[in-house]
Design an enzyme around this catalytic site. Structure first.
Site, mmCIF file in Angstrom:
data_model
loop_
_atom_site.group_PDB
_atom_site.id
_atom_site.type_symbol
_atom_site.label_atom_id
_atom_site.label_comp_id
_atom_site.label_asym_id
_atom_site.label_seq_id
_atom_site.Cartn_x
_atom_site.Cartn_y
_atom_site.Cartn_z
ATOM 1 N N HIS A 104 10.141 -47.088 -43.426
ATOM 2 C CA HIS A 104 11.456 -46.694 -43.924
ATOM 3 C C HIS A 104 12.528 -47.210 -42.958
ATOM 4 C CE1 HIS A 104 9.677 -43.016 -46.296
ATOM 5 N NE2 HIS A 104 9.216 -44.171 -46.711
ATOM 6 N N TYR A 123 15.968 -68.775 -40.437
ATOM 7 C CA TYR A 123 14.849 -69.608 -40.870
ATOM 8 C C TYR A 123 13.512 -68.876 -40.937
ATOM 9 C CZ TYR A 123 13.557 -70.261 -35.915
ATOM 10 O OH TYR A 123 13.183 -70.086 -34.602
#
Length: 225
Positions: A104, A123
């Site tokens: 979470h 990237y």
């Protein structure tokens, strides 16, 4: 679920359980979960070891091994498996996952409420198979949530669950966890860059991500003979 079937824990399962507990505790220490939220699984043969429901990670012992078959039948331990068992079983049945981590994490959960896909801000998006999708909301612990997750994971090794958190998987617990940490970091990066008034973050193109994906295939150390 039928009554748990007690059988001796095999050596490989005991080692995997130890690694699973260490990974769960790491997610707590790194702030990716709070209390007993989130869960971890690892597959050993046809048995999926999972964190039990509602038990603080620091209280888990070697005697608390909790495992189910791919059919969902409990085969190890007496503790009730995680409420997200349908999610973990779907992963182990339908993907090449050997380990999975659900958290979470704050920044990732925040992003899940804002977009349908995490923009390619870095990237390392390529390391997860491409831009990370957000699975539609469904109540926790349901087959509906598991189905949404599988669609979001198509061609990916991680996704976000709307208003809920993250799911990543890998060949090992370390790989699954590293992908979770990377996803949370990218979400935090995008939120930070997006918060600058008057400016819009530069994003990577599909071509740039494809180049990174090719380069990542040769990344890391070669196996020693």
């Amino acid at each position: 679920m039928t009554e748990p079937q007690v059988r001796p824990v095999r050596e490989e399962e005991a080692r995997a359980w130890e690694e699973l507990v260490a990974t769960a505790r790491r997610s707590l220490a790194d702030g990716l979960v709070v209390g007993t939220s989130g869960n971890v699984s690892v597959r050993v043969g046809d048995v999926v070891l999972v964190t039990p429901s509602g038990v603080p990670y620091d209280r888990l012992t070697p005697d608390d091994v909790t495992g189910v078959g791919l059919d969902g039948r409990q085969v190890l331990g007496t503790l009730v498996p995680t409420s997200e068992l349908p999610l973990h079983l779907a992963l182990h049945r339908r993907t090449g996952a050997r380990a999975a981590v659900h958290t979470h994490a704050v920044h990732a959960t925040a992003v899940s409420t804002l977009v349908d896909e995490l923009p390619p801000i870095h990237y390392m998006t390529a390391a997860l198979g491409g831009p990370v999708r957000v699975a539609p909301y469904a109540a926790y612990g349901t087959e509906e949530l598991a189905a949404h997750m599988l669609r979001a994971l198509d061609g990916r090794s991680g996704c976000l669950l709307r208003n809920h958190g993250t799911v990543t998987f890998g060949a090992t617990l370390d790989q699954a966890y590293d992908r979770t940490a990377q996803l949370e970091w990218m979400c935090r990066l995008w939120l930070t860059a997006s918060s600058v008034p008057g400016l819009t973050p530069a994003l990577l193109t599909p071509g740039q991500l494809a180049e990174v994906e090719r380069r990542l295939r040769g990344y890391g150390q070669r196996e020693r003979p």
